[in-house]
Enzyme design. Sequence first.
Site, PDB file in Angstrom:
ATOM      1  N   MET A 132     -11.469  -5.344   5.115  1.00 58.16           N
ATOM      2  CA  MET A 132     -11.173  -3.842   5.855  1.00 58.16           C
ATOM      3  C   MET A 132     -10.669  -5.195   7.699  1.00 58.16           C
ATOM      4  O   MET A 132     -11.596  -5.333   7.726  1.00 58.16           O
ATOM      5  CB  MET A 132     -11.751  -3.045   6.797  1.00 58.16           C
ATOM      6  CG  MET A 132     -11.866  -2.855   4.993  1.00 58.16           C
ATOM      7  SD  MET A 132     -10.019  -2.240   4.498  1.00 58.16           S
ATOM      8  CE  MET A 132      -8.832  -1.143   5.715  1.00 58.16           C
TER       9      MET A 132
ATOM     10  N   MET B  81     -12.113   4.914  -0.992  1.00 55.97           N
ATOM     11  CA  MET B  81     -12.545   4.753   0.780  1.00 55.97           C
ATOM     12  C   MET B  81     -13.347   6.534   0.473  1.00 55.97           C
ATOM     13  O   MET B  81     -12.768   7.220   0.882  1.00 55.97           O
ATOM     14  CB  MET B  81     -12.075   4.707   1.715  1.00 55.97           C
ATOM     15  CG  MET B  81     -11.185   3.950   2.045  1.00 55.97           C
ATOM     16  SD  MET B  81     -10.151   3.737   3.096  1.00 55.97           S
ATOM     17  CE  MET B  81      -8.345   3.097   1.250  1.00 55.97           C
TER      18      MET B  81
ATOM     19  N   HIS C 272      -0.832  -0.678  -4.275  1.00 53.67           N
ATOM     20  CA  HIS C 272      -2.563  -0.132  -3.392  1.00 53.67           C
ATOM     21  C   HIS C 272      -2.919   0.235  -3.690  1.00 53.67           C
ATOM     22  O   HIS C 272      -1.607   1.491  -3.030  1.00 53.67           O
ATOM     23  CB  HIS C 272      -1.928  -1.279  -2.559  1.00 53.67           C
ATOM     24  CG  HIS C 272      -3.753  -1.577  -1.867  1.00 53.67           C
ATOM     25  ND1 HIS C 272      -4.694  -2.291  -2.313  1.00 53.67           N
ATOM     26  CD2 HIS C 272      -4.332  -0.670  -1.114  1.00 53.67           C
ATOM     27  CE1 HIS C 272      -6.486  -1.890  -1.508  1.00 53.67           C
ATOM     28  NE2 HIS C 272      -5.794  -0.354  -0.449  1.00 53.67           N
TER      29      HIS C 272
ATOM     30  N   HIS D 198      -8.504   1.436  -4.014  1.00 51.22           N
ATOM     31  CA  HIS D 198      -9.055   0.999  -2.511  1.00 51.22           C
ATOM     32  C   HIS D 198     -10.105   2.648  -2.692  1.00 51.22           C
ATOM     33  O   HIS D 198      -9.570   3.304  -2.363  1.00 51.22           O
ATOM     34  CB  HIS D 198      -8.617   0.396  -1.329  1.00 51.22           C
ATOM     35  CG  HIS D 198      -9.409   0.235  -0.735  1.00 51.22           C
ATOM     36  ND1 HIS D 198      -9.008  -0.200   0.837  1.00 51.22           N
ATOM     37  CD2 HIS D 198     -10.640   0.229  -0.448  1.00 51.22           C
ATOM     38  CE1 HIS D 198      -9.995  -0.267   1.417  1.00 51.22           C
ATOM     39  NE2 HIS D 198     -10.588   0.047   0.647  1.00 51.22           N
TER      40      HIS D 198
ATOM     41  N   ASP E   2      -7.156  -6.427   4.376  1.00 50.22           N
ATOM     42  CA  ASP E   2      -6.159  -5.091   4.367  1.00 50.22           C
ATOM     43  C   ASP E   2      -6.331  -4.235   5.750  1.00 50.22           C
ATOM     44  O   ASP E   2      -7.545  -4.228   6.413  1.00 50.22           O
ATOM     45  CB  ASP E   2      -7.139  -4.213   2.996  1.00 50.22           C
ATOM     46  CG  ASP E   2      -6.266  -2.773   2.972  1.00 50.22           C
ATOM     47  OD1 ASP E   2      -5.384  -2.578   3.682  1.00 50.22           O
ATOM     48  OD2 ASP E   2      -6.689  -1.980   2.279  1.00 50.22           O
TER      49      ASP E   2
ATOM     50  N   MET F 205      -8.622   8.567  -0.051  1.00 49.43           N
ATOM     51  CA  MET F 205      -9.941   9.087   0.581  1.00 49.43           C
ATOM     52  C   MET F 205     -10.446  10.030   0.417  1.00 49.43           C
ATOM     53  O   MET F 205      -9.423  10.939   0.119  1.00 49.43           O
ATOM     54  CB  MET F 205      -9.705   8.311   2.192  1.00 49.43           C
ATOM     55  CG  MET F 205      -8.541   7.188   2.213  1.00 49.43           C
ATOM     56  SD  MET F 205      -7.147   7.578   4.046  1.00 49.43           S
ATOM     57  CE  MET F 205      -6.540   5.758   4.363  1.00 49.43           C
TER      58      MET F 205
ATOM     59  N   SER G 128       0.885  -1.199   0.071  1.00 52.09           N
ATOM     60  CA  SER G 128       0.017   0.576  -0.429  1.00 52.09           C
ATOM     61  C   SER G 128       0.866   1.230  -0.231  1.00 52.09           C
ATOM     62  O   SER G 128       1.665   1.275   0.957  1.00 52.09           O
ATOM     63  CB  SER G 128      -1.096  -0.093   1.455  1.00 52.09           C
ATOM     64  OG  SER G 128      -1.933   1.357   1.388  1.00 52.09           O
TER      65      SER G 128
ATOM     66  N   ASP H  89      -4.920   3.753  -2.336  1.00 50.82           N
ATOM     67  CA  ASP H  89      -5.823   3.617  -0.193  1.00 50.82           C
ATOM     68  C   ASP H  89      -6.609   5.501  -1.113  1.00 50.82           C
ATOM     69  O   ASP H  89      -5.956   6.455  -0.744  1.00 50.82           O
ATOM     70  CB  ASP H  89      -5.504   4.493   0.626  1.00 50.82           C
ATOM     71  CG  ASP H  89      -5.096   2.366   0.580  1.00 50.82           C
ATOM     72  OD1 ASP H  89      -6.069   1.978   0.802  1.00 50.82           O
ATOM     73  OD2 ASP H  89      -3.923   2.188   1.219  1.00 50.82           O
TER      74      ASP H  89
HETATM   75  C1  DX5 Z   1      -6.258   1.680   5.094  1.00 54.35           C
HETATM   76  C2  DX5 Z   1      -5.709   1.345   3.925  1.00 54.35           C
HETATM   77  C3  DX5 Z   1      -5.446   0.266   4.002  1.00 54.35           C
HETATM   78  C4  DX5 Z   1      -3.305   1.290   4.761  1.00 54.35           C
HETATM   79  C5  DX5 Z   1      -2.875  -1.075   5.022  1.00 54.35           C
HETATM   80  O1  DX5 Z   1      -7.375   2.581   5.268  1.00 54.35           O
HETATM   81  O2  DX5 Z   1      -6.987   0.718   3.154  1.00 54.35           O
HETATM   82  O3  DX5 Z   1      -4.726  -0.037   3.036  1.00 54.35           O
HETATM   83  O4  DX5 Z   1      -2.688   1.287   3.784  1.00 54.35           O
HETATM   84  O5  DX5 Z   1      -2.132  -0.288   6.140  1.00 54.35           O
HETATM   85  P1  DX5 Z   1      -1.385  -1.444   7.187  1.00 54.35           P
HETATM   86  O6  DX5 Z   1      -0.427  -2.110   6.171  1.00 54.35           O
HETATM   87  O7  DX5 Z   1       0.169  -0.017   7.696  1.00 54.35           O
HETATM   88  O8  DX5 Z   1      -2.230  -1.493   7.986  1.00 54.35           O
HETATM   89 ZN    ZN Z   2      -6.154  -0.507   1.277  1.00 57.23          ZN
END
Ligand code: DX5
Ligand code: ZN
Length: 217
Positions: free
Chosen positions: A138, A69, A34, A67, A176, A38, A9, A36
């Site tokens: 998650m 969010m 990956h 991904h 994840d 947000m 990620s 993220d």
């Molecule tokens: C959290 C994200 C993850 C995050 C995971 O909201 O969806 O992808 O980057 O991070 P680690 O592996 O550090 O928990």
């Molecule tokens: Zn993620």
Amino acid sequence: MKLPLVAPSLLSADFGNLNRDIEMLNHSQADWIHFDVMDGVFVPNISFGFPVIKAVKKVAQKPLDVHLMIVQPERYLEAFKEAGAGILTVHYEACTHLHRTLQSIKVLGMKAGVSLNPHTPVHLLNEIIHDIDLVLIMSVNPGFGGQQFIEHSYTKIKTLKELIIKSGAPTLIEVDGGVTVANAPKLVASGVDVLVAGNTVFASGNPAETIEQLKKG
Ligand code: DX5
Ligand code: ZN
């Protein structure tokens, strides 16, 4: 395609040296990258959007696993395709018309993923599992990297695996949040096909070697 797939990620990457980190991933055993995304509404954090994904796409040699969010993800499906997404995952909790959204993602030529927050039960996917290429469980509350793994996730992964086997669907299971070299083997034994890892990879002294260890499952 040797399972488990490993998807580091970028949330935990060094944004001042992003090219260096992407080159490391290109030369590593990482399968996907990956992202993220947000929006500060669906989750209490804001990360990055199209310009960053487009810039990475130019140098990345692996599929981009995006991904979302964000609320109302259906408004931006085409824009994420144009930015370079290969796999596009929306949250179950953010989609009123999930079936339509998944079909739209596929028509655009991307793999369609659905993510479940820790409180969302797996059985809510009973009627739609055949339409999903990937379910992202998650294992922390979404919004931040480096959080602690929620142990109940193992039960959800096993329940999901049973649902997938029973339905005969080719759906992959991705996990994840809080994934480490220590819990990866148990996750894979529980049914996980794709391991996402942010902090574990990028805070490691040797990220490429850590990816190799995760890859062993
Ligand atoms: C959290 C994200 C993850 C995050 C995971 O909201 O969806 O992808 O980057 O991070 P680690 O592996 O550090 O928990
Ligand atoms: Zn993620």
